[in-house]
Design a protein around this motif. Sequence first.
Motif, mmCIF file in Angstrom:
data_model
loop_
_atom_site.group_PDB
_atom_site.id
_atom_site.type_symbol
_atom_site.label_atom_id
_atom_site.label_comp_id
_atom_site.label_asym_id
_atom_site.label_seq_id
_atom_site.Cartn_x
_atom_site.Cartn_y
_atom_site.Cartn_z
ATOM 1 N N LYS A 1 -6.014 2.005 0.666
ATOM 2 C CA LYS A 1 -5.146 2.219 -0.488
ATOM 3 C C LYS A 1 -4.120 3.316 -0.215
ATOM 4 O O LYS A 1 -2.941 3.202 -0.561
ATOM 5 C CB LYS A 1 -6.011 2.590 -1.693
ATOM 6 N N LEU A 2 -4.592 4.383 0.411
ATOM 7 C CA LEU A 2 -3.685 5.502 0.679
ATOM 8 C C LEU A 2 -2.596 5.094 1.672
ATOM 9 O O LEU A 2 -1.459 5.550 1.586
ATOM 10 C CB LEU A 2 -4.468 6.696 1.215
ATOM 11 N N ARG A 3 -2.939 4.225 2.608
ATOM 12 C CA ARG A 3 -1.909 3.793 3.570
ATOM 13 C C ARG A 3 -0.846 2.964 2.880
ATOM 14 O O ARG A 3 0.335 3.050 3.196
ATOM 15 C CB ARG A 3 -2.561 3.014 4.706
ATOM 16 N N SER A 4 -1.294 2.173 1.911
ATOM 17 C CA SER A 4 -0.327 1.414 1.134
ATOM 18 C C SER A 4 0.576 2.357 0.344
ATOM 19 O O SER A 4 1.794 2.175 0.266
ATOM 20 C CB SER A 4 -1.101 0.469 0.208
ATOM 21 N N LEU A 5 -0.054 3.376 -0.245
ATOM 22 C CA LEU A 5 0.719 4.376 -0.980
ATOM 23 C C LEU A 5 1.717 5.082 -0.060
ATOM 24 O O LEU A 5 2.872 5.299 -0.419
ATOM 25 C CB LEU A 5 -0.208 5.440 -1.579
#
Lengths: 147, 147
Positions: free
Chosen positions: B107-111
């Motif tokens: 999720k953080l990489r998408s963010l």
Amino acid sequence: MLEAKKLERVVPIGGLSDRTGVKVETIRYYEQVGLLPPPERSEGNQRRYGRRHVERLAFIKHARDLGFPVEGIRTLLRLSDNPAMACDEAHAIAVSHLDEVRDKIAKLRSLETELARIAVTCSGGVKACDCAIIEALADHGQCGHGH
Amino acid sequence: MLEAKKLERVVPIGGLSDRTGVKVETIRYYEQVGLLPPPERSEGNQRRYGRRHVERLAFIKHARDLGFPVEGIRTLLRLSDNPAMACDEAHAIAVSHLDEVRDKIAKLRSLETELARIAVTCSGGVKACDCAIIEALADHGQCGHGH
DNA sequence: GTACAATCTGGAGTGACTAGAGGTTCAAGA
DNA sequence: TCTTGAACCTCTAGTCACTCCAGATTGTAC
């Protein structure tokens, strides 16, 4: 003017929730902390939201989804209401937050590595084994703190 | 026996904090929520910790550093006190947590990707520009919620 | 008109700490 | 031995971003 306002589609809080994906309680919370301006009310004191509230809340949600803290969003909203202001500040907020996200990713990957190491040493299912997970957690050499 | 106990090195809470890297207040918190057993006290009612407390707190800290929630640690501690128990549960806890960490990384990489996209569209410093960050946040097409 | 879902406010809980106030104890130094 | 200041104590409440619940009112479909 009043006629035009009278015809604007207004919705109760559940309608705003449906349109934005933000929970009813969270909407009330955002109003309480000042992110969302108080809306007009029906005769029965129920909130009625127009298009501008929908847009404002969508902005807030987008920013929350990106992990911006509430105070940061407050600043971004102020900037949004003053488009003539320099965008230095918006940029600084976004870049600072991007750095935080990158830091967090790095930390989590490090955690992932160690958790995977720990988890793989105990495949589970063997009764009365000495649990390698428990031993790994008790192993001071791995706890990141000098003794 | 009593003689041996009398000679064990005991330290006040600050000493335990120094040895483990856990803050004094956090140590009291862990005692309050039951992770750490109440220690013996001095005549002046000050906490005095021996080796076993140091080891228990180091375990807790290690697990916290790995992101395990307090309730999960409570379970791990119970298992630690009963090494003859099957380690299925410890394994399940670790694997479940590993999955959460992996989800969070994804999720953080998408963010990160989206934040980087947003931040780069406004290099900042140009007065009176229309701020691309604000516009990006206001862009419903990017907010992950169908309208 | 009736019934039930949606809405309201107020108060408090969640998780893992963290801070502050006011009082006591401890240990080092003179 | 006395003094002093840091460390310690308990209790209460705050942090952050929500989330939940109780009891009462409103709104809308049938």
